[in-house]
Design an enzyme around this catalytic site. Structure first.
Site, PDB file in Angstrom:
ATOM      1  N   GLY A  11       0.971  -1.121  -0.058  1.00 58.18           N
ATOM      2  CA  GLY A  11       0.168  -0.108   0.085  1.00 58.18           C
ATOM      3  C   GLY A  11       0.692   1.224  -0.157  1.00 58.18           C
ATOM      4  O   GLY A  11       1.713   1.320   1.002  1.00 58.18           O
ATOM      5  N   GLY A  13       0.139   4.481   0.352  1.00 55.23           N
ATOM      6  CA  GLY A  13      -0.759   5.663   0.763  1.00 55.23           C
ATOM      7  C   GLY A  13       0.219   6.731   1.612  1.00 55.23           C
ATOM      8  O   GLY A  13       1.153   6.377   1.725  1.00 55.23           O
ATOM      9  N   PHE A  14      -0.494   7.089   2.588  1.00 54.23           N
ATOM     10  CA  PHE A  14       0.373   8.190   3.518  1.00 54.23           C
ATOM     11  C   PHE A  14       1.066   7.332   4.504  1.00 54.23           C
ATOM     12  O   PHE A  14       2.339   7.824   4.701  1.00 54.23           O
ATOM     13  CB  PHE A  14      -0.643   9.005   4.258  1.00 54.23           C
ATOM     14  CG  PHE A  14      -1.623  10.050   3.424  1.00 54.23           C
ATOM     15  CD1 PHE A  14      -0.898  10.966   3.009  1.00 54.23           C
ATOM     16  CD2 PHE A  14      -2.716   9.944   3.065  1.00 54.23           C
ATOM     17  CE1 PHE A  14      -1.387  11.890   2.280  1.00 54.23           C
ATOM     18  CE2 PHE A  14      -3.578  10.621   2.514  1.00 54.23           C
ATOM     19  CZ  PHE A  14      -2.980  11.831   2.089  1.00 54.23           C
ATOM     20  N   GLY A  15       0.664   6.332   5.077  1.00 53.56           N
ATOM     21  CA  GLY A  15       1.235   5.460   6.248  1.00 53.56           C
ATOM     22  C   GLY A  15       2.611   5.021   5.651  1.00 53.56           C
ATOM     23  O   GLY A  15       3.637   5.331   6.180  1.00 53.56           O
ATOM     24  N   VAL A  79      -1.875  -7.225  -4.311  1.00 51.71           N
ATOM     25  CA  VAL A  79      -1.714  -8.425  -3.414  1.00 51.71           C
ATOM     26  C   VAL A  79      -2.787  -9.103  -3.038  1.00 51.71           C
ATOM     27  O   VAL A  79      -4.048  -8.457  -2.930  1.00 51.71           O
ATOM     28  CB  VAL A  79      -1.009  -7.823  -1.962  1.00 51.71           C
ATOM     29  CG1 VAL A  79      -0.884  -8.803  -0.964  1.00 51.71           C
ATOM     30  CG2 VAL A  79       0.433  -7.098  -2.653  1.00 51.71           C
ATOM     31  N   GLU A 170     -18.149  18.075   2.305  1.00 53.39           N
ATOM     32  CA  GLU A 170     -17.460  18.641   1.201  1.00 53.39           C
ATOM     33  C   GLU A 170     -18.360  18.451  -0.040  1.00 53.39           C
ATOM     34  O   GLU A 170     -18.378  19.353  -0.851  1.00 53.39           O
ATOM     35  CB  GLU A 170     -15.919  18.219   1.251  1.00 53.39           C
ATOM     36  CG  GLU A 170     -15.689  18.834   2.668  1.00 53.39           C
ATOM     37  CD  GLU A 170     -14.002  18.375   2.988  1.00 53.39           C
ATOM     38  OE1 GLU A 170     -13.286  19.144   3.699  1.00 53.39           O
ATOM     39  OE2 GLU A 170     -13.461  17.475   2.445  1.00 53.39           O
ATOM     40  N   ASP A 299      -5.264   3.336   7.994  1.00 55.83           N
ATOM     41  CA  ASP A 299      -6.772   2.917   8.001  1.00 55.83           C
ATOM     42  C   ASP A 299      -7.081   1.472   8.196  1.00 55.83           C
ATOM     43  O   ASP A 299      -8.197   1.009   8.702  1.00 55.83           O
ATOM     44  CB  ASP A 299      -7.183   3.195   6.985  1.00 55.83           C
ATOM     45  CG  ASP A 299      -7.949   4.904   7.037  1.00 55.83           C
ATOM     46  OD1 ASP A 299      -7.096   5.575   7.689  1.00 55.83           O
ATOM     47  OD2 ASP A 299      -8.120   5.313   5.834  1.00 55.83           O
ATOM     48  N   ALA A 314      -5.305  11.000   7.768  1.00 52.23           N
ATOM     49  CA  ALA A 314      -3.995  11.118   7.032  1.00 52.23           C
ATOM     50  C   ALA A 314      -2.930  11.367   8.080  1.00 52.23           C
ATOM     51  O   ALA A 314      -1.977  10.547   8.214  1.00 52.23           O
ATOM     52  CB  ALA A 314      -3.986  12.012   5.889  1.00 52.23           C
TER      53      ALA A 314
HETATM   54  C1  LIG Z   1     -12.738  10.977   0.452  1.00 47.77           C
HETATM   55  C2  LIG Z   1     -11.964  10.928   1.216  1.00 47.77           C
HETATM   56  C3  LIG Z   1     -11.484  12.179   2.008  1.00 47.77           C
HETATM   57  C4  LIG Z   1     -10.849  12.128   2.970  1.00 47.77           C
HETATM   58  N1  LIG Z   1     -10.301  13.420   3.721  1.00 47.77           N
HETATM   59  C5  LIG Z   1      -9.622  13.424   4.639  1.00 47.77           C
HETATM   60  C6  LIG Z   1      -9.275  14.750   5.331  1.00 47.77           C
HETATM   61  O1  LIG Z   1      -9.732  15.787   4.702  1.00 47.77           O
HETATM   62  N2  LIG Z   1      -8.236  14.728   6.424  1.00 47.77           N
HETATM   63  C7  LIG Z   1      -7.637  13.545   6.828  1.00 47.77           C
HETATM   64  O2  LIG Z   1      -7.085  13.735   7.633  1.00 47.77           O
HETATM   65  N3  LIG Z   1      -8.038  12.483   6.164  1.00 47.77           N
HETATM   66  C8  LIG Z   1      -9.004  12.345   5.207  1.00 47.77           C
HETATM   67  N4  LIG Z   1      -9.418  11.049   4.605  1.00 47.77           N
HETATM   68  C9  LIG Z   1      -8.719   9.799   5.211  1.00 47.77           C
HETATM   69  C10 LIG Z   1      -7.319   9.578   4.665  1.00 47.77           C
HETATM   70  O3  LIG Z   1      -7.219  10.003   3.300  1.00 47.77           O
HETATM   71  C11 LIG Z   1      -6.946   8.160   5.113  1.00 47.77           C
HETATM   72  O4  LIG Z   1      -6.905   8.168   6.644  1.00 47.77           O
HETATM   73  C12 LIG Z   1      -5.528   8.142   4.667  1.00 47.77           C
HETATM   74  O5  LIG Z   1      -5.307   7.925   3.331  1.00 47.77           O
HETATM   75  C13 LIG Z   1      -4.965   6.621   5.183  1.00 47.77           C
HETATM   76  O6  LIG Z   1      -3.826   6.187   4.677  1.00 47.77           O
HETATM   77  P1  LIG Z   1      -3.427   4.687   4.654  1.00 47.77           P
HETATM   78  O7  LIG Z   1      -1.797   4.856   4.337  1.00 47.77           O
HETATM   79  O8  LIG Z   1      -3.737   3.993   5.793  1.00 47.77           O
HETATM   80  O9  LIG Z   1      -4.134   4.281   3.473  1.00 47.77           O
HETATM   81  P2  LIG Z   1      -4.596   4.737   1.916  1.00 47.77           P
HETATM   82  O10 LIG Z   1      -3.843   6.398   1.846  1.00 47.77           O
HETATM   83  O11 LIG Z   1      -5.875   4.647   1.949  1.00 47.77           O
HETATM   84  O12 LIG Z   1      -3.489   3.836   0.976  1.00 47.77           O
HETATM   85  C14 LIG Z   1      -3.761   2.756   0.997  1.00 47.77           C
HETATM   86  C15 LIG Z   1      -3.011   2.074  -0.425  1.00 47.77           C
HETATM   87  O13 LIG Z   1      -2.867   0.638  -0.485  1.00 47.77           O
HETATM   88  C16 LIG Z   1      -3.375   0.209  -1.588  1.00 47.77           C
HETATM   89  N5  LIG Z   1      -3.830  -1.057  -1.862  1.00 47.77           N
HETATM   90  C17 LIG Z   1      -4.912  -1.507  -0.971  1.00 47.77           C
HETATM   91  N6  LIG Z   1      -5.189  -2.683  -1.089  1.00 47.77           N
HETATM   92  C18 LIG Z   1      -3.951  -3.377  -1.955  1.00 47.77           C
HETATM   93  C19 LIG Z   1      -3.925  -4.602  -2.516  1.00 47.77           C
HETATM   94  N7  LIG Z   1      -4.639  -5.644  -2.228  1.00 47.77           N
HETATM   95  N8  LIG Z   1      -2.604  -4.589  -3.253  1.00 47.77           N
HETATM   96  C20 LIG Z   1      -1.924  -3.521  -3.470  1.00 47.77           C
HETATM   97  N9  LIG Z   1      -2.238  -2.219  -2.905  1.00 47.77           N
HETATM   98  C21 LIG Z   1      -3.451  -2.349  -2.243  1.00 47.77           C
HETATM   99  C22 LIG Z   1      -4.152   1.285  -2.407  1.00 47.77           C
HETATM  100  O14 LIG Z   1      -4.183   1.382  -3.776  1.00 47.77           O
HETATM  101  C23 LIG Z   1      -3.796   2.768  -1.720  1.00 47.77           C
HETATM  102  O15 LIG Z   1      -2.734   3.210  -2.300  1.00 47.77           O
HETATM  103  C24 LIG Z   1     -10.254  10.994   3.642  1.00 47.77           C
HETATM  104  C25 LIG Z   1     -10.544   9.804   3.067  1.00 47.77           C
HETATM  105  C26 LIG Z   1     -11.363   9.928   1.589  1.00 47.77           C
HETATM  106  C27 LIG Z   1     -11.631   8.596   1.234  1.00 47.77           C
END
Ligand SMILES: Cc1cc2nc3c(=O)[nH]c(=O)nc-3n(C[C@H](O)[C@H](O)[C@H](O)COP(=O)(O)OP(=O)(O)OC[C@H]3O[C@@H](n4cnc5c(N)ncnc54)[C@H](O)[C@@H]3O)c2cc1C
Length: 416
Positions: A11, A13-15, A79, A170, A299, A314
């Site tokens: 993944g 994402g931010f983490g 994955v 929003e 998340d 995030a």
């Molecule tokens: C519409 C929306 C608005 C938001 N607004 C805010 C805000 O204003 N402020 C705030 O703080 N937070 C906000 N959030 C929440 C914030 O975006 C999340 O808390 C944050 O992105 C979590 O980060 P993460 O690294 O856990 O996962 P994510 O950023 O969700 O990243 C997960 C990654 O894992 C990848 N992935 C998943 N499953 C698989 C797999 N099986 N194989 C390969 N890759 C995979 C995905 O493609 C993705 O790139 C918002 C979320 C959404 C959906």
């Protein structure tokens, strides 16, 4: 990449990014796997869905982000499982060995046991969702222009947003501005300003994470934009013609879902204990109980602090990413481990329309234009890439003065 310990982060994402970047100087090689080749800035997805920004302005190729980090490799792929015995990640038929594993696969939307609603009420999580929603919204106006039956036309010009958290608020605000301002002069037979936008929240108030006073201010601001806000009743049915709320039926051809999230299936891959939303229950150092050298962050993890779950936002994912990097770095360098993870909550922000926001930083609470300026600065600061920061700033300035929304393209296949 030699004999150094191998870390796999699933993944991007931010983490993940905060973990990977913190490990740049660590004696470890890491591979980031994601099913997309980009990192997505989810907080601005609603702007793509409502034609304010284009997809490329809120996403950035992962390879490009990590290109200067010699110990980081990127693998594009989905994955589907983890072999914890063999310590291998299964990605599209391939197996990738790991010594350390970080699961950072985020969340997806959830329909409280009504998965059949997804077809009519799409959620907002990926770029594809945003372009699909944009197509549905813009197509509804196009269809209404061609429709001669007044009843059907009313349905086409009615939009229901389910969920009164920041995303729902929003979305509803941006939809109202799209209809009342950006599209107001573009049609000949319909008046987009007459569009009905209803925001539905099952709880007693919108923005429940904010203090009550700010929730009330946000509600008034939405109502000023022409959004009907209904709280205290859950949606009981969703179909092509509208939503049922309690005893009422709201006719709406476009329904948008911003109500529930469930973690990725990562818990099932490793047979870990999870809560009802599928989040992996982790130890205070974010490792997964009974799973050696496996961590879950963001998340997809349930991190408890002071008997409450750390919110799925995030900043929490970023702090967890940075922390887990510290834990792994200390272990590979045979140093003592850092103290347990502690989330630092800097507050909440939400915007309503193109010049109003509410902000709760604990020590300061603001609403209105100043809050909106702060919201803009915070979001631009956290966007990746100088180009995106400049382009998004220009778009927002342009929208502020002209009310225009430039990304009004119907690109996803039509759903009617
Ligand atoms: C519409 C929306 C608005 C938001 N607004 C805010 C805000 O204003 N402020 C705030 O703080 N937070 C906000 N959030 C929440 C914030 O975006 C999340 O808390 C944050 O992105 C979590 O980060 P993460 O690294 O856990 O996962 P994510 O950023 O969700 O990243 C997960 C990654 O894992 C990848 N992935 C998943 N499953 C698989 C797999 N099986 N194989 C390969 N890759 C995979 C995905 O493609 C993705 O790139 C918002 C979320 C959404 C959906």
């Amino acid at each position: 990449m030699g004999e150094r310990p191998q870390l796999v982060i699933v993944g991007a994402g931010f983490g993940c990014l905060f973990a990977a970047q913190r490990l740049a100087d660590s004696p470890i090689d890491l591979t980031v796997i994601d099913r997309h080749n980009y990192h997505l800035f989810q907080p601005l997805l609603y702007q793509v869905a409502t034609a304010g920004l284009s997809s490329a302005e809120i996403a950035w190729p992962v390879r490009s982000i990590l290109r200067r980090q010699a110990n980081a490799a990127v693998l594009l792929g989905e994955v589907s499982g983890i072999d914890t015995q063999a310590r291998e990640v299964i990605v599209e038929g391939r197996r990738l060995r790991y010594d350390w594993l970080v699961l950072a696969t985020g969340a997806r939307h959830a329909y409280f046991g009504h998965d059949e609603w997804e077809k009519t009420a799409p959620g907002l999580k990926r770029i594809e969702d945003a372009t699909d929603i944009r197509a549905r919204v813009l197509t509804a106006f196009e269809r209404a222009e061609a429709e001669t039956d007044p009843e059907k036309r009313r349905g086409l010009l009615s939009f229901a947003v389910v969920g009164g958290g920041p995303t729902g608020v929003e979305l509803a605000g941006a939809l109202a501005e799209l209809a009342r301002r950006a599209l107001s002069r573009d049609f000949r037979r319909i008046d987009p300003r007459g569009a009905r936008i209803v925001l539905l929240e099952a709880g007693p108030r919108i923005l429940p994470a904010f203090p009550e006073k700010l929730s009330a201010i946000a509600q008034r601001s939405l109502e000023k934009l022409g959004v009907e806000v209904r709280t205290g009743e859950a949606v009981t049915a969703c179909d092509d013609s509208g939503v049922s709320v309690g005893e009422d039926r709201i006719a709406a051809r476009t329904i948008l879902w911003a109500a529930g999230v469930a973690a990725s299936p990562a818990a099932t891959w490793i047979g870990a204990e999870a809560d009802r939303a599928g989040r992996i229950k982790v130890n205070p150092d974010l490792s997964v109980p009974w799973k050696q050298r496996i961590f879950a962050i963001g998340d997809t993890a349930l991190v408890m602090q002071d008997s409450r779950p750390v919110p799925a936002v995030a900043p929490a994912a970023k702090q967890q990413g940075r922390y887990v990097a510290q834990v792994i770095d200390s272990a590979v360098r045979a140093k003592s481990a850092p103290p347990p993870f502690r989330y630092r909550d800097y507050g909440n922000l939400a915007t309503i329309g193109r010049k109003f926001a509410v902000i709760d930083f604990g020590w300061i609470r603001l609403s209105g234009f100043t809050a909106w300026l702060l919201w803009c600065v915070a979001h631009i600061y956290y966007l990746i890439g100088v180009r995106n920061r400049i382009v998004v700033s220009i778009h927002w300035l342009w929208a502020y003065f002209t009310f225009q929304r430039g990304a009004r393209l119907i690109t996803a296949p039509r759903k009617d």
